[in-house]
Scaffold this active site. Structure first.
Site, PDB file in Angstrom:
ATOM      1  N   CYS A  97      66.050 -42.674  45.115  1.00 33.34           N
ATOM      2  CA  CYS A  97      65.631 -42.995  43.746  1.00 33.34           C
ATOM      3  C   CYS A  97      66.672 -42.466  42.763  1.00 33.34           C
ATOM      4  CB  CYS A  97      64.227 -42.470  43.463  1.00 33.34           C
ATOM      5  SG  CYS A  97      63.484 -43.201  41.974  1.00 33.34           S
ATOM      6  N   HIS A 102      61.479 -45.453  47.248  1.00 33.88           N
ATOM      7  CA  HIS A 102      61.055 -44.195  47.864  1.00 33.88           C
ATOM      8  C   HIS A 102      60.642 -44.442  49.312  1.00 33.88           C
ATOM      9  CE1 HIS A 102      60.856 -41.445  44.383  1.00 33.88           C
ATOM     10  NE2 HIS A 102      60.624 -42.533  43.689  1.00 33.88           N
ATOM     11  N   GLU A 123      59.754 -42.311  51.428  1.00 34.29           N
ATOM     12  CA  GLU A 123      58.642 -41.419  51.753  1.00 34.29           C
ATOM     13  C   GLU A 123      57.301 -41.929  51.219  1.00 34.29           C
ATOM     14  OE1 GLU A 123      59.875 -39.994  47.667  1.00 34.29           O
ATOM     15  OE2 GLU A 123      60.820 -40.928  49.413  1.00 34.29           O
TER      16      GLU A 123
END
Length: 205
Positions: free
Chosen positions: A79, A185, A187
């Site tokens: 990001c 992202h 994650e």
């Protein structure tokens, strides 16, 4: 071991948890010596570019990240962390980046069709420009990942691994040598994101 750079602007817990989910050992650190001993480095980030760049330098981690990148160690920016890899950002003024990947970071809003909002928040399908790259090892055309951003990278077509469509093509993933980045992202991107992290863990230094 993977060193996750802690300089006060990252979503560190969920990233470390995602790496644990794929069996990767990771440590959150603001210590340059720990980066030196790590096999890989991840540079996360959320917020404004200028503030993050200042905090990275103030924490003594700017030079540490540049040193590890110069040594050939696999580095992944996520990001805002990806945006910091570029030469500069025009977010609220002009700010110098790490200069590890040619290109600039600019405002998404002026190029969007009417009706599309900034920040760009949500799931988008990846369009692969370089599916043979090791970071894309487990990624397939159309895999959906989660974005949250208002600025995006431009003038970096030679280094773009994947893009996403949000009214205009948005740079989604980049790589130059051992330096890689994801605008989304991983994650927060479910199985598709874990595949990206798994591939990064397998990139050969």
């Amino acid at each position: 071991m993977i060193a996750i750079v802690d300089y006060g602007v990252g979503n560190l817990f969920s990233l470390k948890s995602s790496l644990a989910a794929i069996g990767a050992e990771a440590v959150v650190t603001g210590d340059p010596a720990v980066l030196r001993g790590a096999a890989r480095v991840i540079l996360p980030g959320v917020g404004a570019f200028g503030d993050a760049a200042e905090k990275l330098a103030a924490a003594g981690m700017r030079e540490a990240v540049l040193r590890e990148a110069a040594a050939g160690k696999p580095l992944l920016g996520i990001c805002l962390g990806m945006q910091l890899l570029f030469e500069k950002s025009l977010e609220y003024g002009e700010h110098e980046g790490l200069g590890l990947i040619p290109g600039s970071v600019v405002d998404l809003k002026p190029v969007l069709p009417e009706g599309l909002k900034v920040p760009h928040i949500g799931w988008n399908a990846l369009r692969l420009q370089n599916p043979a790259h090791p970071l894309m090892k487990y990624t397939r055309e159309g895999d959906c990942v989660y974005f949250v951003h208002s600025f995006y990278a431009v003038d970096c077509a030679a280094w773009t691994l994947a893009s996403a469509e949000y009214g205009v093509p948005v740079t989604a993933a980049v790589a130059k040598g051992n330096v890689m980045g994801c605008q989304f992202h991983p994650e927060k991107s479910g199985p598709a994101g874990l595949k990206i992290l798994k591939a990064f863990c397998e990139v050969t230094p």
